[in-house]
Design a protein around this motif. Sequence first.
Motif, PDB file in Angstrom:
ATOM      1  N   ASP A 105       7.334  54.753  24.053  1.00  0.00           N
ATOM      2  CA  ASP A 105       8.500  55.631  24.598  1.00  0.00           C
ATOM      3  C   ASP A 105       8.584  56.418  23.026  1.00  0.00           C
ATOM      4  OD1 ASP A 105       9.692  53.658  23.115  1.00  0.00           O
ATOM      5  OD2 ASP A 105      11.371  53.181  24.537  1.00  0.00           O
ATOM      6  N   VAL A 106       8.187  56.433  22.027  1.00  0.00           N
ATOM      7  CA  VAL A 106       8.428  57.337  20.817  1.00  0.00           C
ATOM      8  C   VAL A 106       7.009  58.433  20.761  1.00  0.00           C
ATOM      9  CG1 VAL A 106       8.635  57.530  18.436  1.00  0.00           C
ATOM     10  CG2 VAL A 106       9.903  55.663  19.811  1.00  0.00           C
ATOM     11  N   SER A 107       7.527  59.423  20.799  1.00  0.00           N
ATOM     12  CA  SER A 107       6.440  60.626  20.548  1.00  0.00           C
ATOM     13  C   SER A 107       5.796  60.739  19.145  1.00  0.00           C
ATOM     14  CB  SER A 107       7.048  62.083  20.985  1.00  0.00           C
ATOM     15  OG  SER A 107       7.920  62.480  20.134  1.00  0.00           O
ATOM     16  N   LEU A 108       4.804  60.891  18.872  1.00  0.00           N
ATOM     17  CA  LEU A 108       4.038  61.110  17.789  1.00  0.00           C
ATOM     18  C   LEU A 108       4.643  61.989  16.943  1.00  0.00           C
ATOM     19  CD1 LEU A 108       0.234  60.501  18.700  1.00  0.00           C
ATOM     20  CD2 LEU A 108       1.591  59.257  17.205  1.00  0.00           C
ATOM     21  N   SER A 109       5.095  63.284  17.826  1.00  0.00           N
ATOM     22  CA  SER A 109       5.910  64.346  17.042  1.00  0.00           C
ATOM     23  C   SER A 109       6.967  63.859  16.305  1.00  0.00           C
ATOM     24  CB  SER A 109       6.068  65.496  17.778  1.00  0.00           C
ATOM     25  OG  SER A 109       6.786  66.651  17.366  1.00  0.00           O
ATOM     26  N   ASP A 110       7.921  63.236  17.198  1.00  0.00           N
ATOM     27  CA  ASP A 110       9.204  62.545  16.532  1.00  0.00           C
ATOM     28  C   ASP A 110       8.954  61.579  15.329  1.00  0.00           C
ATOM     29  OD1 ASP A 110      10.553  64.282  17.973  1.00  0.00           O
ATOM     30  OD2 ASP A 110      11.548  62.620  19.428  1.00  0.00           O
ATOM     31  N   THR A 148      24.248  62.818   8.953  1.00  0.00           N
ATOM     32  CA  THR A 148      25.204  62.933   9.878  1.00  0.00           C
ATOM     33  C   THR A 148      25.205  62.158  11.184  1.00  0.00           C
ATOM     34  OG1 THR A 148      25.800  65.111   8.893  1.00  0.00           O
ATOM     35  CG2 THR A 148      26.990  64.442  10.922  1.00  0.00           C
ATOM     36  N   GLN A 149      24.074  62.201  11.825  1.00  0.00           N
ATOM     37  CA  GLN A 149      23.902  61.490  12.965  1.00  0.00           C
ATOM     38  C   GLN A 149      23.956  59.871  12.636  1.00  0.00           C
ATOM     39  OE1 GLN A 149      20.329  62.209  15.582  1.00  0.00           O
ATOM     40  NE2 GLN A 149      20.235  64.300  14.638  1.00  0.00           N
ATOM     41  N   LEU A 150      23.400  59.378  11.667  1.00  0.00           N
ATOM     42  CA  LEU A 150      23.527  57.919  11.116  1.00  0.00           C
ATOM     43  C   LEU A 150      24.509  57.664  10.719  1.00  0.00           C
ATOM     44  CD1 LEU A 150      20.216  58.002   8.965  1.00  0.00           C
ATOM     45  CD2 LEU A 150      20.470  57.006  11.272  1.00  0.00           C
ATOM     46  N   CYS A 151      25.596  58.319  10.495  1.00  0.00           N
ATOM     47  CA  CYS A 151      26.902  57.954   9.879  1.00  0.00           C
ATOM     48  C   CYS A 151      27.763  58.169  11.320  1.00  0.00           C
ATOM     49  CB  CYS A 151      27.561  59.049   9.110  1.00  0.00           C
ATOM     50  SG  CYS A 151      26.829  58.874   7.311  1.00  0.00           S
ATOM     51  N   HIS A 152      27.560  58.830  12.470  1.00  0.00           N
ATOM     52  CA  HIS A 152      28.034  58.664  13.571  1.00  0.00           C
ATOM     53  C   HIS A 152      27.775  57.423  14.334  1.00  0.00           C
ATOM     54  CE1 HIS A 152      28.479  59.705  17.784  1.00  0.00           C
ATOM     55  NE2 HIS A 152      29.763  60.100  17.482  1.00  0.00           N
ATOM     56  N   ILE A 291      12.310  54.134  13.713  1.00  0.00           N
ATOM     57  CA  ILE A 291      11.629  54.172  15.094  1.00  0.00           C
ATOM     58  C   ILE A 291      12.318  53.546  16.173  1.00  0.00           C
ATOM     59  CG2 ILE A 291       9.401  53.158  15.936  1.00  0.00           C
ATOM     60  CD1 ILE A 291       9.032  55.718  14.253  1.00  0.00           C
ATOM     61  N   ARG A 292      13.258  52.500  15.798  1.00  0.00           N
ATOM     62  CA  ARG A 292      13.936  51.947  16.706  1.00  0.00           C
ATOM     63  C   ARG A 292      15.113  52.732  17.405  1.00  0.00           C
ATOM     64  NH1 ARG A 292      18.703  49.266  17.591  1.00  0.00           N
ATOM     65  NH2 ARG A 292      19.546  49.759  15.541  1.00  0.00           N
ATOM     66  N   LEU A 293      15.511  53.543  16.419  1.00  0.00           N
ATOM     67  CA  LEU A 293      16.739  54.485  16.696  1.00  0.00           C
ATOM     68  C   LEU A 293      16.086  55.327  17.845  1.00  0.00           C
ATOM     69  CD1 LEU A 293      18.581  54.686  13.507  1.00  0.00           C
ATOM     70  CD2 LEU A 293      19.518  53.755  15.438  1.00  0.00           C
ATOM     71  N   LEU A 294      14.883  56.005  17.308  1.00  0.00           N
ATOM     72  CA  LEU A 294      14.342  57.154  18.275  1.00  0.00           C
ATOM     73  C   LEU A 294      13.694  56.369  19.703  1.00  0.00           C
ATOM     74  CD1 LEU A 294      11.574  58.636  15.591  1.00  0.00           C
ATOM     75  CD2 LEU A 294      13.656  59.616  16.616  1.00  0.00           C
ATOM     76  N   ALA A 295      13.595  55.282  19.708  1.00  0.00           N
ATOM     77  CA  ALA A 295      13.324  54.556  20.750  1.00  0.00           C
ATOM     78  C   ALA A 295      14.658  54.600  21.750  1.00  0.00           C
ATOM     79  CB  ALA A 295      12.380  53.208  20.521  1.00  0.00           C
ATOM     80  N   SER A 296      15.491  54.156  21.106  1.00  0.00           N
ATOM     81  CA  SER A 296      16.555  53.858  21.818  1.00  0.00           C
ATOM     82  C   SER A 296      17.546  55.185  22.132  1.00  0.00           C
ATOM     83  CB  SER A 296      17.751  53.060  21.286  1.00  0.00           C
ATOM     84  OG  SER A 296      18.126  53.618  19.921  1.00  0.00           O
ATOM     85  N   GLY A 297      16.834  56.459  21.711  1.00  0.00           N
ATOM     86  CA  GLY A 297      17.662  57.726  21.919  1.00  0.00           C
ATOM     87  C   GLY A 297      18.828  57.918  21.019  1.00  0.00           C
ATOM     88  N   ARG A 298      19.183  57.120  20.151  1.00  0.00           N
ATOM     89  CA  ARG A 298      20.425  57.258  19.233  1.00  0.00           C
ATOM     90  C   ARG A 298      20.231  58.087  17.893  1.00  0.00           C
ATOM     91  NH1 ARG A 298      22.924  51.301  18.656  1.00  0.00           N
ATOM     92  NH2 ARG A 298      24.801  52.536  18.003  1.00  0.00           N
TER      93      ARG A 298
END
Length: 334
Positions: A105-110, A148-152, A291-298
Amino acid sequence: MRRLVAVNGLVKIEVCSEPTMTEQSVLIQTHFSAISPGTEYKLIESSRESPVPLGYSAAGTVLAVGSKVLGIKEGDKVACYGGPFVTHSERLVVPQNLCVRLPDDVSLSDAAFVGLGAIAVHGVRSLGIQFGEIVAIFGLGLLGQLSTQLCHEANYLSIVTDLSEVRRGRLLNHYSTASGVQVLDSSHFSAAISEASGGGGADAVLICAHSLQSGLLDAALEVVRYRGRVVIVGNIPVECSREKMFQKEVDVQVSRAGGIGRYDEGYENRGIDFPRSLVRWTEGRNMQEVIRLLASGRLDIDSLVTHRIAFNDAPSAYTEMKQESDFMAAVLSY
């Protein structure tokens, strides 16, 4: 095979020899690689007659693995990070500790942005602050946006600024003030930090800006609290007022790349990992977290990509992108 290089201030496609496999490495067919604007344009501008390979973050399909590689097999989709192993090249040979398997569920582009994500993750970890504390962020290029996303996600109160209205606007489209992220121009930045902290100052400051001018570190010292911390991720002159440092007794740290293990010959070339009990977050484990954060949509990378470029069009695209005010992130496809 072909790769992108900088020569005499220009980007060119160069034909080069195939990379050589080792028992600790992975051979990858590149599908996407991420352009790192700050690092790459600096290399381009300083390049002379000897070709300088560009790029350090990519994703693709595994073609072969060395005899001592564990957990990765032929046919896997992986993300990889770290020059000189990872460049904008059609095929790559990368040490196993610098590769991360991708879930479906993680795109190669991301995933191609895993290196920039790991740099942002390591910078945010280096702040050393806790749930609910205040972080001030200078610079809203790609690393500033990701930070900023990570701090949020860590539930820090984030107060951020950039000289560019376009970059501030991109982040404003992502967050409301009620979300715990305040996006401000420089004229309101200090006052907002003072109000949020009751006059005490930010618990930590993250400098993600790139600048040849001195002054940013002094600006950070102005808004950080007594005995707070300033972490430098961007490329800036490390110059400041001793008096300001003395008055605040501040810790200043330069965050090095994607985490512990980067540039370590044993870790990167020989596959010797640090025990989790002693080093919880290496560069490889920071990559896994991206990669975990990408997979979870966060973690949202897709909305930050302003340019998607075919490899053959890259030389002209570098020149065009530098002139565009909305340029944020770019990905090459192969």
